[in-house]
Enzyme design. Structure first.
Site, PDB file in Angstrom:
ATOM      1  N   HIS A  59      -4.615   7.782   0.171  1.00  0.00           N
ATOM      2  CA  HIS A  59      -5.570   6.812   0.715  1.00  0.00           C
ATOM      3  C   HIS A  59      -6.682   7.485   1.526  1.00  0.00           C
ATOM      4  CE1 HIS A  59      -3.092   3.307  -0.413  1.00  0.00           C
ATOM      5  NE2 HIS A  59      -2.065   4.055  -0.081  1.00  0.00           N
ATOM      6  N   ASN A 132      -1.167  -3.059  -0.307  1.00  0.00           N
ATOM      7  CA  ASN A 132      -2.085  -2.700  -1.383  1.00  0.00           C
ATOM      8  C   ASN A 132      -2.704  -3.965  -1.968  1.00  0.00           C
ATOM      9  OD1 ASN A 132      -1.748   0.163  -1.414  1.00  0.00           O
ATOM     10  ND2 ASN A 132       0.175  -0.053  -2.535  1.00  0.00           N
TER      11      ASN A 132
END
Length: 509
Positions: A59, A132
């Site tokens: 990420h 997510n």
């Protein structure tokens, strides 16, 4: 003009000393060497050398903004968390979106899972919900997570992304099928952060004053509608800008068009565990909405861009270990590992006291006995200077039994249990495939073929076996798409050979 210049603040060093000349270094004569005593130059250079911190292993590329959460539905029978205590109650939040695989310099509009991480600054501490834009994930056991992430990163020899590594792993782990069905569908490539849903993904839990526990899934539904790129459209976007998501999000908020999401929960009584064909704590599975319908909880909007991206987004640290009274964990194995690993990653990347950084600092009083270590920058502002341990007799902070969580009921033997046995990894991907219309099916099959084209045939064959178990027609479509790509490649190679021959003939003449 001179008067206006005088009103501007005086530039200083980081220690506060006024700077008389920020244009010229100190040298011996006009052409002489620099002096080491030019401490202002040294300060500028050394700060520049240290302006970057290690990027997130996962990420790394992200976009974020601040906003407000408002309660619209009553769920107080399930949880005593104060954030949900009254209709209309508002709580400040920070939301960071991200891609999973790409580095900080990667293009925004790449096909990838998007991170959807929320930090709620509640009156009883920060609550971080790390999720997510998909309700499931590639693996259900944290032992596999580091290996999976390696397949998404660069090959150690070629220093390039490796489709072979990705498909080799996925073809050996059919538990990934549900996630890759979503990833290679239309929703795998949103136009911008505001055009996608978010999910807590993991199974969490609520608890109330009666000591009752409920298991819960979090859903965040975009109110902007879903918008997606095709692979071809994304390629055109990347050719013009690698920062398309940042432009979308920042520009939208800057114009005052604040994006919004509705928050819902699915709630499962603790007594229902064991009643399902699936494991409710398996991160590769969803809870059917027919069994556990969505319950509206609230709405949040993003209404303020960061003043400094590095300080407020890059240094933002989210961890599922940050929970508040009334919200807790579950036996979800991936969640259990992330409770440790996220906070550990932040301590490595940002330092021991990362939660004292302004963007991570709670908006309620903080009383701990944590003291020293690298980057200890907080002042000791308290009335108990002699209480630096616990228990003590000098007025230091003490526990409050009201915040004691009820027991989490677990049973069984500790062992390396194989959760693939008797676990159907194809049923829910099949259900998803059957929800697609013809256009979605065709694009999804095409996306699979484009991603697999060129990898070793034995890996394709193995993966095709998994597609067959989802739906033979899915596998057939992908085979047709692969064959078409191979023919196109043959034509291109033939044309290149003909062009080379023509050039050679022209040179001979």
């Amino acid at each position: 003009m001179a008067d206006a210049e005088q009103k501007r603040p005086t530039l200083t060093t980081s220690a506060g000393a006024p700077v008389g000349d920020n244009q010229h270094s100190i040298t011996v004569g006009r052409r002489g060497p620099l002096l080491l005593q030019d401490y202002q130059l040294i300060e500028k250079l050394t700060h520049q050398n240290r302006e970057r911190i290690p990027e997130r292993v996962v990420h790394a590329k992200g976009w974020g903004a601040f906003g407000t959460f408002t309660v619209t539905g009553d769920i107080t029978k399930y949880t005593n968390a104060k954030i949900f205590s009254a209709i209309g109650k508002q709580t400040d939040l920070l939301l960071r979106f991200s891609t999973v695989a790409g580095e900080q310099g990667a293009a925004d509009a790449e096909r990838d899972v998007r991170g959807f991480s929320l930090k709620f600054y509640t009156e009883e501490g920060n609550w971080d919900l790390v999720g997510n834009n998909t309700p499931v994930f590639f693996v259900r056991d944290p032992r596999k997570f580091p290996d999976f992430i390696r397949t998404q990163k660069r090959h150690p020899r070629t220093n390039m992304r490796s489709p072979t590594a990705m498909w080799d792993f996925w073809s050996l782990e059919p538990q990934s099928m549900h996630q890759i069905m979503i990833l290679f569908s239309d929703r795998g490539l949103p136009v911008g952060p505001q055009y996608m849903n978010g999910y807590g993904s993991h199974t969490y839990s609520f608890w109330n004053d009666a000591g009752e526990r409920y298991y819960v899934k979090f859903h965040f539904k975009t109110q902007q509608g879903h918008r997606h790129y095709t692979n071809e459209e994304a390629g055109e976007v990347i050719g013009k800008s690698r920062e398309s998501y940042q432009e979308e999000l920042y520009g939208t908020i800057h114009r005052g068009d604040f994006p919004k999401w509705k928050m819902f929960v699915q709630v499962m009584p603790e007594s229902a565990i064991g009643d399902h064909w699936y494991n409710p704590f398996d991160l590769t599975k969803v809870w059917p909405h027919g069994d556990y319908p969505l319950i509206e909880v609230g709405e949040f909007e993003l209404n303020r861009n960061p003043d400094n991206y590095f300080a407020q987004v890059e240094q933002a640290a989210f961890s599922p270990s940050n929970v508040v009274r009334g919200i807790s964990f579950s036996p979800d194995k991936m969640l259990q590992a992330r409770i440790f690993s996220y906070a550990d990653a932040h301590r490595h990347r940002l330092g021991t006291h990362y939660e004292a950084l302004p963007v991570n600092q709670p908006k309620c009083p903080v009383h701990t006995y944590h003291k020293d270590g690298m980057m200890r920058f907080m002042e000791d502002k308290n009335d108990w200077p002699d209480a630096y341990y616990e228990p003590n007799s000098f007025g230091g902070p003490v526990e409050d039994p009201r915040y004691k969580e009820p027991p989490l009921h677990v049973e069984g033997e500790a062992w390396h249990w194989d959760h693939s046995e008797g676990n159907d990894d194809f049923r829910q991907p099949r259900d998803l495939w059957n929800l697609f219309d013809e256009g979605q099916k065709d694009r999804t099959a095409g996306n699979f073929a484009a991603a697999m084209h060129g990898i070793p045939q034995f890996i394709i064959d193995r993966q095709m076996g998994h597609f067959e178990q989802v739906d033979p027609k899915l596998a057939e479509r992908i085979r047709d798409k692969l064959a078409h790509l191979s023919k196109d490649q043959e034509k291109q190679e033939t044309q290149k050979d003909m062009d080379r021959m023509a050039l050679a003939d022209a040179a001979a003449k």
